[in-house]
Write a protein that holds these residues in place. Sequence first.
Motif, PDB file in Angstrom:
ATOM      1  N   THR A  61     -37.141  -1.621  17.042  1.00 30.84           N
ATOM      2  CA  THR A  61     -36.163  -2.707  16.920  1.00 30.84           C
ATOM      3  C   THR A  61     -34.903  -2.573  17.785  1.00 30.84           C
ATOM      4  O   THR A  61     -34.277  -3.583  18.096  1.00 30.84           O
ATOM      5  N   ALA A  62     -34.532  -1.377  18.151  1.00 33.82           N
ATOM      6  CA  ALA A  62     -33.250  -1.185  18.858  1.00 33.82           C
ATOM      7  C   ALA A  62     -33.365  -1.591  20.317  1.00 33.82           C
ATOM      8  O   ALA A  62     -34.417  -1.423  20.948  1.00 33.82           O
ATOM      9  N   ALA A  63     -32.275  -2.106  20.834  1.00 35.52           N
ATOM     10  CA  ALA A  63     -32.209  -2.422  22.263  1.00 35.52           C
ATOM     11  C   ALA A  63     -32.273  -1.117  23.053  1.00 35.52           C
ATOM     12  O   ALA A  63     -31.639  -0.125  22.684  1.00 35.52           O
ATOM     13  N   ARG A  64     -33.043  -1.112  24.109  1.00 39.31           N
ATOM     14  CA  ARG A  64     -33.203   0.096  24.934  1.00 39.31           C
ATOM     15  C   ARG A  64     -31.862   0.582  25.470  1.00 39.31           C
ATOM     16  O   ARG A  64     -31.644   1.779  25.609  1.00 39.31           O
ATOM     17  N   GLU A  65     -30.949  -0.347  25.735  1.00 28.72           N
ATOM     18  CA  GLU A  65     -29.627   0.040  26.244  1.00 28.72           C
ATOM     19  C   GLU A  65     -28.864   0.862  25.219  1.00 28.72           C
ATOM     20  O   GLU A  65     -28.154   1.802  25.565  1.00 28.72           O
ATOM     21  N   ARG A  66     -29.007   0.493  23.947  1.00 30.22           N
ATOM     22  CA  ARG A  66     -28.330   1.237  22.874  1.00 30.22           C
ATOM     23  C   ARG A  66     -28.880   2.658  22.772  1.00 30.22           C
ATOM     24  O   ARG A  66     -28.131   3.605  22.564  1.00 30.22           O
ATOM     25  N   LEU A  67     -30.197   2.781  22.934  1.00 32.68           N
ATOM     26  CA  LEU A  67     -30.813   4.107  22.914  1.00 32.68           C
ATOM     27  C   LEU A  67     -30.361   4.924  24.123  1.00 32.68           C
ATOM     28  O   LEU A  67     -30.041   6.104  24.000  1.00 32.68           O
ATOM     29  N   GLU A  68     -30.312   4.284  25.259  1.00 29.90           N
ATOM     30  CA  GLU A  68     -29.914   4.974  26.496  1.00 29.90           C
ATOM     31  C   GLU A  68     -28.483   5.493  26.402  1.00 29.90           C
ATOM     32  O   GLU A  68     -28.146   6.505  27.012  1.00 29.90           O
ATOM     33  N   GLU A  69     -27.644   4.832  25.618  1.00 29.39           N
ATOM     34  CA  GLU A  69     -26.265   5.286  25.428  1.00 29.39           C
ATOM     35  C   GLU A  69     -26.203   6.682  24.783  1.00 29.39           C
ATOM     36  O   GLU A  69     -25.199   7.372  24.909  1.00 29.39           O
ATOM     37  N   LEU A  70     -27.280   7.093  24.131  1.00 32.09           N
ATOM     38  CA  LEU A  70     -27.325   8.408  23.482  1.00 32.09           C
ATOM     39  C   LEU A  70     -27.735   9.530  24.440  1.00 32.09           C
ATOM     40  O   LEU A  70     -27.633  10.705  24.096  1.00 32.09           O
ATOM     41  N   ARG A  71     -28.183   9.168  25.643  1.00 30.28           N
ATOM     42  CA  ARG A  71     -28.661  10.180  26.587  1.00 30.28           C
ATOM     43  C   ARG A  71     -27.603  11.234  26.918  1.00 30.28           C
ATOM     44  O   ARG A  71     -27.928  12.432  26.929  1.00 30.28           O
ATOM     45  N   PRO A  72     -26.349  10.861  27.176  1.00 32.20           N
ATOM     46  CA  PRO A  72     -25.365  11.914  27.467  1.00 32.20           C
ATOM     47  C   PRO A  72     -25.213  12.929  26.328  1.00 32.20           C
ATOM     48  O   PRO A  72     -25.021  14.119  26.594  1.00 32.20           O
ATOM     49  N   ARG A  95     -23.657  14.762  16.196  1.00 28.36           N
ATOM     50  CA  ARG A  95     -23.341  13.428  16.736  1.00 28.36           C
ATOM     51  C   ARG A  95     -24.599  12.672  17.142  1.00 28.36           C
ATOM     52  O   ARG A  95     -24.730  11.477  16.875  1.00 28.36           O
ATOM     53  N   PHE A  96     -25.537  13.368  17.796  1.00 27.40           N
ATOM     54  CA  PHE A  96     -26.761  12.713  18.252  1.00 27.40           C
ATOM     55  C   PHE A  96     -27.554  12.169  17.069  1.00 27.40           C
ATOM     56  O   PHE A  96     -27.900  10.988  17.029  1.00 27.40           O
ATOM     57  N   HIS A  97     -27.857  13.034  16.102  1.00 25.77           N
ATOM     58  CA  HIS A  97     -28.695  12.606  14.983  1.00 25.77           C
ATOM     59  C   HIS A  97     -28.047  11.489  14.177  1.00 25.77           C
ATOM     60  O   HIS A  97     -28.711  10.514  13.822  1.00 25.77           O
ATOM     61  N   LEU A  98     -26.764  11.601  13.909  1.00 24.88           N
ATOM     62  CA  LEU A  98     -26.111  10.571  13.097  1.00 24.88           C
ATOM     63  C   LEU A  98     -25.932   9.265  13.871  1.00 24.88           C
ATOM     64  O   LEU A  98     -26.076   8.184  13.297  1.00 24.88           O
ATOM     65  N   ALA A  99     -25.653   9.348  15.170  1.00 25.75           N
ATOM     66  CA  ALA A  99     -25.536   8.118  15.974  1.00 25.75           C
ATOM     67  C   ALA A  99     -26.897   7.440  16.102  1.00 25.75           C
ATOM     68  O   ALA A  99     -26.999   6.199  16.024  1.00 25.75           O
ATOM     69  N   LEU A 100     -27.940   8.234  16.289  1.00 23.46           N
ATOM     70  CA  LEU A 100     -29.288   7.672  16.382  1.00 23.46           C
ATOM     71  C   LEU A 100     -29.638   6.942  15.094  1.00 23.46           C
ATOM     72  O   LEU A 100     -30.078   5.784  15.112  1.00 23.46           O
ATOM     73  N   LEU A 101     -29.423   7.602  13.962  1.00 23.48           N
ATOM     74  CA  LEU A 101     -29.721   6.966  12.680  1.00 23.48           C
ATOM     75  C   LEU A 101     -28.802   5.779  12.412  1.00 23.48           C
ATOM     76  O   LEU A 101     -29.189   4.841  11.722  1.00 23.48           O
ATOM     77  N   GLY A 102     -27.604   5.809  12.983  1.00 26.89           N
ATOM     78  CA  GLY A 102     -26.680   4.692  12.837  1.00 26.89           C
ATOM     79  C   GLY A 102     -27.233   3.397  13.413  1.00 26.89           C
ATOM     80  O   GLY A 102     -26.852   2.308  12.993  1.00 26.89           O
ATOM     81  N   LEU A 103     -28.156   3.513  14.364  1.00 30.54           N
ATOM     82  CA  LEU A 103     -28.773   2.320  14.943  1.00 30.54           C
ATOM     83  C   LEU A 103     -29.642   1.576  13.939  1.00 30.54           C
ATOM     84  O   LEU A 103     -30.028   0.439  14.171  1.00 30.54           O
ATOM     85  N   ALA A 138     -33.280  22.249  21.630  1.00 32.97           N
ATOM     86  CA  ALA A 138     -32.334  21.276  22.187  1.00 32.97           C
ATOM     87  C   ALA A 138     -33.054  20.243  23.056  1.00 32.97           C
ATOM     88  O   ALA A 138     -32.729  19.050  23.018  1.00 32.97           O
ATOM     89  N   GLU A 139     -34.024  20.695  23.820  1.00 31.72           N
ATOM     90  CA  GLU A 139     -34.748  19.792  24.727  1.00 31.72           C
ATOM     91  C   GLU A 139     -35.572  18.752  23.981  1.00 31.72           C
ATOM     92  O   GLU A 139     -35.897  17.691  24.534  1.00 31.72           O
ATOM     93  N   GLU A 140     -35.900  19.013  22.721  1.00 32.04           N
ATOM     94  CA  GLU A 140     -36.640  18.033  21.927  1.00 32.04           C
ATOM     95  C   GLU A 140     -35.839  16.746  21.726  1.00 32.04           C
ATOM     96  O   GLU A 140     -36.424  15.680  21.540  1.00 32.04           O
ATOM     97  N   HIS A 141     -34.519  16.816  21.798  1.00 33.74           N
ATOM     98  CA  HIS A 141     -33.695  15.618  21.658  1.00 33.74           C
ATOM     99  C   HIS A 141     -33.915  14.667  22.837  1.00 33.74           C
ATOM    100  O   HIS A 141     -34.006  13.458  22.654  1.00 33.74           O
ATOM    101  N   VAL A 142     -34.004  15.216  24.036  1.00 38.67           N
ATOM    102  CA  VAL A 142     -34.253  14.399  25.226  1.00 38.67           C
ATOM    103  C   VAL A 142     -35.660  13.814  25.162  1.00 38.67           C
ATOM    104  O   VAL A 142     -35.866  12.634  25.467  1.00 38.67           O
ATOM    105  N   GLU A 143     -36.628  14.625  24.749  1.00 38.35           N
ATOM    106  CA  GLU A 143     -38.007  14.146  24.607  1.00 38.35           C
ATOM    107  C   GLU A 143     -38.068  12.988  23.611  1.00 38.35           C
ATOM    108  O   GLU A 143     -38.719  11.967  23.873  1.00 38.35           O
ATOM    109  N   LEU A 144     -37.401  13.138  22.466  1.00 38.56           N
ATOM    110  CA  LEU A 144     -37.373  12.084  21.456  1.00 38.56           C
ATOM    111  C   LEU A 144     -36.795  10.798  22.035  1.00 38.56           C
ATOM    112  O   LEU A 144     -37.365   9.715  21.881  1.00 38.56           O
TER     113      LEU A 144
END
Length: 181
Positions: A61-72, A95-103, A138-144
């Motif tokens: 459901t999430a816009a790809r742009e919103r997901l891409e914002e989590l890349r940094p 920050r990553f996990h909570l922002a991701l779930l915030g979507l 840590a690299e699993e976050h980028v893979e996800l």
Amino acid sequence: DLGVSATPVREAMLDLAREGLVEPVRNKGFRITEVSERDLDQYTELRTLIEVPTVGRITRTAARERLEELRPVAQEIVARAREHDLIGYLEADRRFHLALLGLSGNERLVETVGDLRKRSRLYGLTGLDEAGLLVSSAEEHVELLDLMIAGDARGAESCMRRHLGHVRSLWAEGRDGPADA
């Protein structure tokens, strides 16, 4: 020594006690709450029940742009692991996990997972870092994130399940007490 009066310190300790991170000891003060293997298993099970399907739903459901914002942030987790910056790693990971779930748009879900993360504090983090195992986690976050951006909901769910299981097994392997961070 730090120029802080006893009242705010006491209030902070009581806040930590309410969160279950410390427990009061009569006539002595406070001690860090022990987290058992069973506790860690239960926290991981709850996180899996919540986060795996939520990641699948967000992927669909999430816009790809919103997901891409989590890349940094995902890249920061990897960088901090490579730099052996455990405090930075933990903060970026949170920050990553909570922002991701915030979507998901569900504030209570984010709050609940935030609480579970606090209660399950990473154990053995220093040992994992020294063994070089922290970078692969840590690299699993980028893979996800890559799977989610590609729209692969099943792959993202599988990656999240593997990540949570991997983190839990790392806790068991590195069980040398609370993380120094």
